[in-house]
Design an enzyme around this catalytic site. Structure first.
Site, PDB file in Angstrom:
ATOM      1  N   HIS A  95       4.891   3.901   2.828  1.00  0.00           N
ATOM      2  CA  HIS A  95       5.407   2.586   2.410  1.00  0.00           C
ATOM      3  C   HIS A  95       4.330   1.504   2.430  1.00  0.00           C
ATOM      4  O   HIS A  95       4.567   0.371   2.858  1.00  0.00           O
ATOM      5  CB  HIS A  95       6.589   2.169   3.275  1.00  0.00           C
ATOM      6  CG  HIS A  95       7.874   2.807   2.854  1.00  0.00           C
ATOM      7  ND1 HIS A  95       8.340   2.767   1.560  1.00  0.00           N
ATOM      8  CD2 HIS A  95       8.787   3.527   3.559  1.00  0.00           C
ATOM      9  CE1 HIS A  95       9.483   3.425   1.475  1.00  0.00           C
ATOM     10  NE2 HIS A  95       9.774   3.915   2.664  1.00  0.00           N
ATOM     11  N   ASP A 151       7.053   5.782   8.492  1.00  0.00           N
ATOM     12  CA  ASP A 151       8.223   6.501   7.994  1.00  0.00           C
ATOM     13  C   ASP A 151       8.010   6.906   6.537  1.00  0.00           C
ATOM     14  O   ASP A 151       7.187   6.322   5.836  1.00  0.00           O
ATOM     15  CB  ASP A 151       9.483   5.641   8.118  1.00  0.00           C
ATOM     16  CG  ASP A 151       9.378   4.325   7.345  1.00  0.00           C
ATOM     17  OD1 ASP A 151       8.308   3.685   7.430  1.00  0.00           O
ATOM     18  OD2 ASP A 151      10.341   3.934   6.668  1.00  0.00           O
ATOM     19  N   GLU A 152       8.759   7.909   6.118  1.00  0.00           N
ATOM     20  CA  GLU A 152       8.834   8.316   4.714  1.00  0.00           C
ATOM     21  C   GLU A 152       7.455   8.396   4.044  1.00  0.00           C
ATOM     22  O   GLU A 152       7.189   7.737   3.044  1.00  0.00           O
ATOM     23  CB  GLU A 152       9.757   7.360   3.954  1.00  0.00           C
ATOM     24  CG  GLU A 152      11.183   7.400   4.498  1.00  0.00           C
ATOM     25  CD  GLU A 152      12.149   6.451   3.810  1.00  0.00           C
ATOM     26  OE1 GLU A 152      11.692   5.417   3.270  1.00  0.00           O
ATOM     27  OE2 GLU A 152      13.366   6.723   3.807  1.00  0.00           O
ATOM     28  N   VAL A 153       6.599   9.220   4.625  1.00  0.00           N
ATOM     29  CA  VAL A 153       5.255   9.415   4.067  1.00  0.00           C
ATOM     30  C   VAL A 153       5.367  10.474   2.962  1.00  0.00           C
ATOM     31  O   VAL A 153       5.102  11.656   3.161  1.00  0.00           O
ATOM     32  CB  VAL A 153       4.258   9.842   5.169  1.00  0.00           C
ATOM     33  CG1 VAL A 153       2.834   9.886   4.607  1.00  0.00           C
ATOM     34  CG2 VAL A 153       4.326   8.875   6.352  1.00  0.00           C
ATOM     35  N   ASP A 202      11.157   9.588  11.704  1.00  0.00           N
ATOM     36  CA  ASP A 202      11.698  10.572  10.762  1.00  0.00           C
ATOM     37  C   ASP A 202      10.739  11.683  10.364  1.00  0.00           C
ATOM     38  O   ASP A 202      11.163  12.805  10.121  1.00  0.00           O
ATOM     39  CB  ASP A 202      12.231   9.863   9.499  1.00  0.00           C
ATOM     40  CG  ASP A 202      11.203   8.971   8.845  1.00  0.00           C
ATOM     41  OD1 ASP A 202      10.644   9.357   7.810  1.00  0.00           O
ATOM     42  OD2 ASP A 202      10.957   7.876   9.365  1.00  0.00           O
TER      43      ASP A 202
END
Length: 481
Positions: A95, A151-153, A202
């Site tokens: 992000h 997060d959310e890589v 996550d």
């Protein structure tokens, strides 16, 4: 069934500035309310609203001015006077759209087509992240807690350098993720030994106990487990927190949601949906073993799903939800007593913003209430059958279709009726939009008002505008039969 109230630990409210950054005057009013509600801190995700300097100045927002250094220092001073801690959130891996969208930073992407993920192999990327953190820490005197995102890589391991790295036997994407985060966390500890480091959890959820224990992150970071689902799986979530604890990561946080988690384009939140999420978190907290050190909960309020997506619900329209969620944590339930507390706190008649009516004059209890009312009113009109089904109206489809317009075969009487109806809708919408814009720019930059209108109003207005344009063309060209 009621649960025990939220256990000891901090209650943080997430302030997502990647979209609709509030004017400072409004932010002060929000902090005043948060203080009265027992909020301990703000998790502030500045993104491009931070006044980066030097080589990083290109990261500053261009659609509206970033906050000035003086504003950020003043905000912290005001927060401190209200007993509110300010914790910056700076993304350091995934992000990073607001950074990697800039042409000079393109070479630091994991893959060219993913704007959000940093290439973990380039030392230049780590230097960039550390310079961002250095500037943020410097502008937060006395800071002792920092959130590094992670997060959310997405697409990690798909870059050419990652593929070469992964080609060596025994190497995994999990290790690739952990190596970068560990490198950043160690650099932070070297620069600021006292700093507490929080990160989203996550990317570690699928890792087994042994990998986590050997990750190098034990004692270095405090994972924050997020789940915004109103039907959150309590047993699975408890098991995950216990796994982190048994791997040595006993210092933990969790994150719920009061807005910005229903859909990417949602305009008005459902208080009950968000309350349900908190009721599930209460069950999780009540089920944890004594070994888990739960440092607190962050009530997230996403303004955008990422830097390049559309706006979610604005803060004013989500305040009933936030207050309801805080009271749910305080009382361990959301029964009639808790609902009445919300109603009294904000001076409204219902906890659902779409059904609320004023029970007190002015906005002293509910900062931004007028804007919330206008958004609800306009959203209701935009979603009415008359508006949404206009293109499927019998007369529009039957006598004013593209086929008829292209061949100029339209019936004057019916065309005049359609035009009159479309013009009435457009006039009504425009009047409401003008009032809403005037109120919105009191609390937000002009660019936010324009963005909100273009995202929520313009697509609905387009068929009416096209209809009128077609009518004018026929009139000017003498196209009616």
């Amino acid at each position: 069934m009621a649960c025990p109230p939220w256990p000891k630990g901090k209650k943080l409210v997430h302030l997502d500035l990647k979209g609709a950054p509030p004017r400072m005057e409004y932010l002060y009013k929000l902090m005043e309310l948060f203080s009265k509600l027992g909020v301990d801190g703000l998790l502030v995700e500045y993104e491009d609203m931070f006044p980066y300097e030097g080589e990083l100045k290109l990261l500053q927002a261009t659609t509206q001015p970033s906050y000035s250094r003086e504003e950020i220092l003043s905000m912290q001073k005001f927060a401190k006077s209200k007993g509110i801690e300010v914790i910056p959130l700076v993304q350091t891996f995934g992000h990073m759209e607001f950074v990697l969208k800039h042409r000079p930073m393109w070479s630091l992407r994991e893959v060219p087509y993913c704007v959000g993920t940093l290439n973990p192999h380039k030392e230049e990327g780590v230097r960039l992240v550390m310079e961002m953190l250095r500037q943020v820490v410097k502008l937060h005197p006395g800071l002792n807690t920092l959130h590094i995102g992670a997060d959310e890589v997405y697409i990690l391991g798909e870059g050419e350098e990652s593929k070469l790295w992964l080609a060596s036997p025994g190497r995994t994407v999990e290790q690739l993720f952990l190596s970068h985060v560990t490198k950043v966390a160690n650099a932070i500890k070297e620069a600021w030994p006292h700093m507490t480091i929080i990160m989203w959890d996550d990317m570690m959820r699928g890792m087994n106990h042994d990998i986590l224990k050997a990750s190098g992150l034990v004692g270095l970071v405090q994972p924050m487990l997020w789940d915004y689902n109103p039907n959150l799986d309590v047993e699975k979530t408890v098991s995950l927190l216990e796994k982190y604890c048994s791997a040595g990561m006993s210092d933990l946080w969790v994150a719920s949601s009061f807005k910005g988690s229903t859909s990417v384009y949602n305009c008005v939140p459902s208080t009950q949906r968000q309350v349900d999420n908190h009721l599930q978190w209460l069950k999780v907290a009540a089920s944890l073993s004594a070994g888990v050190k739960l440092h607190g909960i962050t009530l997230t309020g996403w303004q955008k799903y990422d830097h390049l997506s559309v706006l979610c619900e604005l803060m004013p329209v989500a305040l009933p939800s936030l207050v309801a969620c805080l009271h749910t944590l305080k009382y361990g339930h959301f029964n009639a007593e808790a609902q009445n507390k919300v109603i009294e706190t904000l001076g409204i008649s219902s906890v659902e913003v779409e059904a609320m009516e004023r029970t007190s004059a002015g906005e002293s209890l509910f900062p931004g209430r007028r804007l919330a009312e206008l958004i609800v009113e306009l959203n209701s009109l935009l979603n009415s059958d008359d508006i949404r089904l206009f293109e499927n109206d019998m007369f529009v489809r039957g006598w004013f279709s593209p086929y008829h317009r292209q061949r100029k075969m339209v019936t004057p009487l019916i065309t005049m009726q359609i035009h009159s109806q479309a013009s009435t809708f457009l006039t009504t919408l425009q009047q409401k939009v003008d009032v809403l814009r005037g109120e919105m720019v009191r609390l937000y930059p002009d660019s936010t008002a324009q963005e909100w209108i273009e995202e929520h109003v313009s697509p609905v207005v387009a068929p009416f505008t096209e209809n009128n344009r077609g009518y004018q063309g026929l009139c000017e060209g003498d196209g009616a039969i």
